[in-house]
Structure formats: structure tokens, C-alpha cells
Design an enzyme around this catalytic site. Structure first.
Site, PDB file in Angstrom:
ATOM      1  CE  LYS B  73      28.211  14.103 -33.638  1.00 43.80           C
ATOM      2  NZ  LYS B  73      27.333  13.027 -34.029  1.00 43.80           N
ATOM      3  CB  SER B 148      30.049   9.886 -33.805  1.00 49.31           C
ATOM      4  OG  SER B 148      28.341  10.583 -34.133  1.00 49.31           O
ATOM      5  CB  SER B 172      26.242   9.035 -33.241  1.00 46.78           C
ATOM      6  OG  SER B 172      27.074   8.281 -33.970  1.00 46.78           O
TER       7      SER B 172
END
Lengths: 92, 477
Positions: B73, B148, B172
Site C-alpha cells: 500500500k 482505504s 481499511s
């Protein structure tokens, strides 16, 4: 939330909004604060002595001298440098 | 292919690390144009790392993840590789150091495929606030992948990475895993070092893993946990092998189902799928216990007050001077900071900074922030009460399946959609989301198994027990 409050928060937050954005933001923040107001329905008090029993924030590292990051690496993401961080001239 | 199968294929020389890396890089080239799961694909680095990994394998010295491709990420610092947080603010930021998790993975000789998209500064549940790649859901390109960590979840679902690192501040990892039909684990707060993770809300943020199943998530999690002197909140608890209990029976275990997680706001398809999964656990010998968590009503505002207060403080570091976006012209220091921040941050990030500063302001602090702290204590207590009587808690991961990007325009509606996940972060607990069905249109549904602090091994065992009897449907690309 009125426009004056949004302007005040923007100042605290170091943000600026155009007049049009201010009105839109005030409307959105009003709805958000309505949701946050739910917490006012419950009558409870925070106990300062109860928290964080399992996170030892005082468990600090030994104070041992170690190699520093080279200046060139520290400065590699700064836009304006002259072997140091450069800011606009400040005269008080 | 699962990463445990890859391990065997690599060690048995059925495939080389370079061949494996190239296969994924080719697939990224073929499909990521439409899915947009990556912000940066690190092809050159991946091929060099694959070469190095192969030499380790050839010496017979491979570790669990040697030669395994991993997606990361884009809020996890990678030395020499852009880490944008999907924000214009960090568009050109190249970290001068690695996050601790990357140091640990480099020591394993992983192959990093690239940096995945996300909501800007991890603030959102759709990956549509990304400044660079608004990721699509591989099951329906007209739907969001969640967020996210939407890029990481979509990449794993689409086969563009076998496993990925994500981060979870209020759901997330688990929410995008549910939307994309994959498995994601958020470990106990303090299990994984946050050093080098770009901070959003420091008392809630946690790095975790996303994979095709619980076993793969556990293998990756095994390698990133552990004490780190660079993170003052990092736990010194011993890290067990999270795969050790996989395959053990759930017979005799008590599963709590808090009734508030199955109320009117949860879609019927989701409720039905999770309750059906509860029945299957019952058939495996588990006992289902109904219970209550009355504080859930206050969970979303409690979470947003805490998270935004911390975000307002954490994001005050972006001043356009040491790093990050800087306006080309400003006549004063004050103007430089204000204009750089106003240009660099997106709308949702700005809203959260405003909310954070509002609840921390004089006159509002007690009514909002301190009340949220009190609610955090209440939520933790209610979880403790449930865990006094039960071993794990079973809930839906999301109130609905993935939706269209148009539905993300109302911030309040988006915040309320976090109802099923935020309490886990507030209480610092571990939780895993795994697919438990599909709705009428074929969109994945996820269920969450929540465990006691530091008991990741149990929730991994429980998720794996269900997965063994579940046939996942792959997305059609």
C-alpha cells in the site's frame, strides 16, 4: 455550522477556501457535526486513570549514539534547498 | 495460486522467482489499465529482487517469503520508491528510509511488485479520494473496491498480486477485502510496527495483510509482526506462528453474535450470508451465543472524533518546507504553508482536519473529544464483557456489498457505512474478514471474526475453518 466558524477552523488548520467553497464546506460540516452530536446523548465521563495499561509509552530506547541520516537524504524531498531548508524571508 | 503453493514450486525449482515475478508483471500490464490498483509498478526493482531471491533459493536458504511477489500500500515508506499516500501533497515524495515492515520483508527477499492505490492519506472507504488511481472493483468495474486499502484488495482479487500489505485505521483492510471477495486481517494494535507508516490516526493505525485466504494472510503476517524500538507503542509480546492452529477444530468454541450488528441498517443479503455462516460453524460444533453491544450506536461518531483529532495533529507536519507539495510562489512563511496545504490536500482530507480541529477547540473539547475518549473506554469494556463469555465474535464486515462511485459523494453516508468495522480499531482488537457469500448480482459479501487482544491465531483458525468449506467465485476480468 456558520461561515465564521468554518473560517475560524480553516485558520486553525492553515487552509484557505474560496467564498464558494466556504458555503459548501459549511453545509457539509453541519451535517457531519449533526452526526457527531450523537455522542451528547450518553452521559458518561472519561476516566483518566483507566487508559493504556497495555501500551508502555515510557518504555524508551537506550540513549545510544547512532549514525545520523546523511544531510543529502534528509534534504532530498525539499523543493527549495541550499544545503538547508529554505523558507521565505521572515522579518518580525 | 496460493503463496504456500508458490513456496513449494519455487523450492522444487518448478518455477523461478523471475518467472513468477514476470507472470505477475505481465498480468498487471494486461489488466491494471482498467482496474487501476497500482499507483507505481516497480518492474525493475521486482526483477532485481527476483534475481537475488533466486540466488538465495539456489543456496537452499529460502525463508517463508523468499521470491514471493508482494504488493505494498502506498502509505508504507519504501526507500527510493515513491510513496504518495495517493495525495498530491506527496506526489513526488521518495522516502529516504524503509518502514520497519519493509525492512523485515526485504530480509525475507520478497519481490515487490509495486505500490497500490488507496484513499488519500487512508481517509475513505472507496479508493475514490485517490489523487492518482481511482481503483475499480474486479467483480464489477462500475463499483468501488472499498477502501482505504482498495488497491491492495483489488490487486489480490484480480490476481495482480498474490498477497498485499494494507493498513487499517477504521476498517481499511477488512472492508475492501469484503468488497473484493478476498481475506484481510487487521492485527492487534501494537503487533506490527508503525514506523515508516505515514500517520493518519496513531492510536488506531495498524498494518496488516490481504490474501486469497486466511492461511496466506497468516504467512505474510508472521513476517511483519514483532517489537520495534522505533515505535514507542510497539508490543514486546512474543509472536507465535499464526499458522500453527490452522486445521484445528472449532468444536466447543463459543461464537458471539451481537444483535446490534444485525439491525435494520444491514442489507438482507449480508445478514442472511453471515447468519448462514454462523449456522455452518454451529454444524462444526461451535456454540452460537447471542449478545449485545449497546455502545455500537455511538461507534461511528466516537471513531471520527478520535481519528480526525489525531489526523489534524499528524497532518500539521505538511507545511511545504521539508517535504511534500510546495507552492511555486509565496511572499511569507504563513502564505507558503497555507497555500501549499490548500493545494496539496484533497477535499476529504481537509474536511477531516477541520473536524479534528473543531473537536479539539476550546469550548468543544469536553463535549466531543473527551466524550469520545469516554466512549472508547465503554466500547473496550463491552468487548471485554463479551470475551468473558465467548471466544470470538462474528459480525458482517460491511452493511452492504460494493456500490457505485456516485454513492460516495455524501460524507455522512460514507462515515455511517463504517459501522461494522470501527469498534475493532477503537478497542485495539484483531479481526479478520473473509468472504461468506455473494449477493444476487454476484458481488462478494464478507464476514468478520473478531478475537481477543493478541489472539490472531484463533481468528485465523476460525476463518480458515469456514474457508475450507467455501467455494470462492473468481472475478471475470
Amino acid at each position: 455550522m456558520d461561515l465564521d466558524m468554518v473560517k475560524y477552523l480553516a485558520e486553525l488548520s492553515k487552509l484557505e477556501y474560496s467564498e464558494g467553497e466556504l458555503a459548501k464546506t459549511a453545509n457539509e460540516m453541519t451535517d457531519i457535526i449533526d452526526l457527531m452530536d450523537t455522542v451528547k446523548e450518553i452521559n458518561i465521563t472519561y476516566d483518566d486513570l483507566k487508559d493504556n495499561h497495555d501500551v508502555y509509552l515510557n518504555d524508551l530506547r537506550e540513549d545510544v549514539q547512532a549514525e545520523s541520516m546523511p544531510t543529502s537524504k534528509v534534504l532530498q524531498n525539499a523543493v527549495n534547498t541550499n544545503n538547508c531548508f529554505v523558507v521565505p524571508k521572515v522579518v518580525e | 495460486m496460493k503463496i504456500r503453493d508458490m513456496r513449494k514450486a519455487l523450492d522444487d525449482r518448478q518455477v523461478s522467482a523471475a518467472e513468477l515475478a514476470k507472470a505477475y508483471l505481465d498480468k498487471i500490464k494486461q489488466y491494471d489499465g482498467k482496474i487501476q490498483s497500482y499507483i507505481t509498478v516497480t518492474e525493475d526493482i521486482a526483477l532485481k529482487q527476483a534475481e537475488k531471491a533466486q540466488s538465495v533459493i539456489d543456496k537452499g536458504e529460502s525463508k517463508a517469503l523468499t521470491g514471493i511477489p508482494v504488493a505494498v500500500k502506498d502509505n508504507i515508506c519504501t526507500e527510493g520508491v515513491k510513496t504518495t499516500c495517493a495525495s498530491k501533497m506527496l506526489e513526488n515524495f521518495i522516502p529516504p528510509y524503509n518502514a520497519t515492515v519493509m525492512e523485515k520483508l526485504d530480509a525475507e527477499n520478497i519481490v515487490m511488485l509495486g505500490k497500490t492505490s488507496m484513499d488519500e492519506f487512508a481517509m475513505g472507504g472507496s479508493t475514490q479520494t485517490s489523487a492518482f488511481a481511482k481503483t475499480k472493483n474486479p467483480y464489477d468495474l462500475g463499483c468501488v473496491p472499498g477502501g482505504s486499502s482498495g488497491g491492495s484488495a483489488a490487486a489480490v482479487a484480480a490476481g495482480l498480486a498474490p498477497v498485499a500489505l494494507g493498513t487499517d485505521t477504521g476498517g481499511s483492510i477488512r472492508q475492501p477485502a469484503a468488497f473484493c471477495g478476498v481475506t484481510g486481517i487487521k492485527p492487534t494494535y501494537s503487533r506490527v510496527s508503525r514506523f515508516g507508516l505515514v500517520a493518519f490516526a496513531s492510536s488506531l493505525d495498524q498494518i496488516g495483510s490481504i490474501g486469497k485466504d486466511a492461511h496466506d494472510c497468516a504467512i505474510l503476517l508472521n513476517e511483519i509482526c514483532g517489537y520495534d524500538p522505533h515505535d514507542g507503542t510497539s508490543s514486546k509480546n512474543a509472536v507465535p506462528d499464526f499458522t500453527a492452529e490452522i486445521g484445528e477444530s472449532v468444536k466447543g468454541m463459543k461464537f458471539a453474535l451481537p444483535k446490534e450488528f444485525f439491525c435494520d441498517g444491514i442489507d438482507e443479503d449480508v445478514k442472511t450470508a453471515v447468519l448462514k455462516a454462523a449456522d455452518e460453524y454451529k454444524a462444526m460444533g461451535a456454540e452460537i451465543v447471542e449478545c449485545s453491544m449497546p455502545s455500537l450506536k455511538y461507534a461511528v461518531p466516537c471513531y471520527y472524533l478520535l481519528a480526525c483529532a489525531e489526523a489534524a495533529s499528524n497532518l500539521s507536519r505538511y507545511d511545504g518546507i521539508k517535504y511534500g507539495h510546495r507552492v511555486s510562489k509565496a511572499d511569507s512563511y504563513e502564505e507558503l504553508v497555507i497555500k501549499s496545504r490548500s493545494e496539496g490536500f484533497g477535499e476529504e482530507v481537509k474536511r477531516r482536519i477541520l473536524l479534528g480541529n473543531y473537536c479539539l477547540s476550546s469550548g468543544y473539547y469536553d463535549a466531543y473529544y473527551r466524550k469520545a475518549l469516554a466512549l472508547r473506554q465503554l466500547i473496550r469494556q463491552e468487548y471485554n464483557d463479551i470475551f468473558d463469555k465467548c471466544d470470538v465474535i462474528l459480525t458482517p464486515t460491511t452493511p452492504s456489498v460494493a456500490y457505485s462511485p456516485e454513492k460516495t459523494s455524501d460524507p455522512v453516508q460514507m462515515y455511517q457505512a463504517d459501522i461494522c468495522t470501527v469498534t475493532v480499531n477503537i478497542a485495539g482488537l484483531p479481526a479478520i474478514s473473509t468472504p461468506c457469500g455473494y449477493d444476487k448480482k454476484g458481488m462478494p459479501i464478507g464476514m468478520s471474526v473478531i478475537g481477543r487482544k493478541f489472539d490472531e491465531a484463533t481468528i485465523i483458525k476460525v476463518a480458515d475453518a469456514y474457508e475450507k468449506g467455501f467455494t470462492p467465485v473468481a472475478p471475470k476480468l
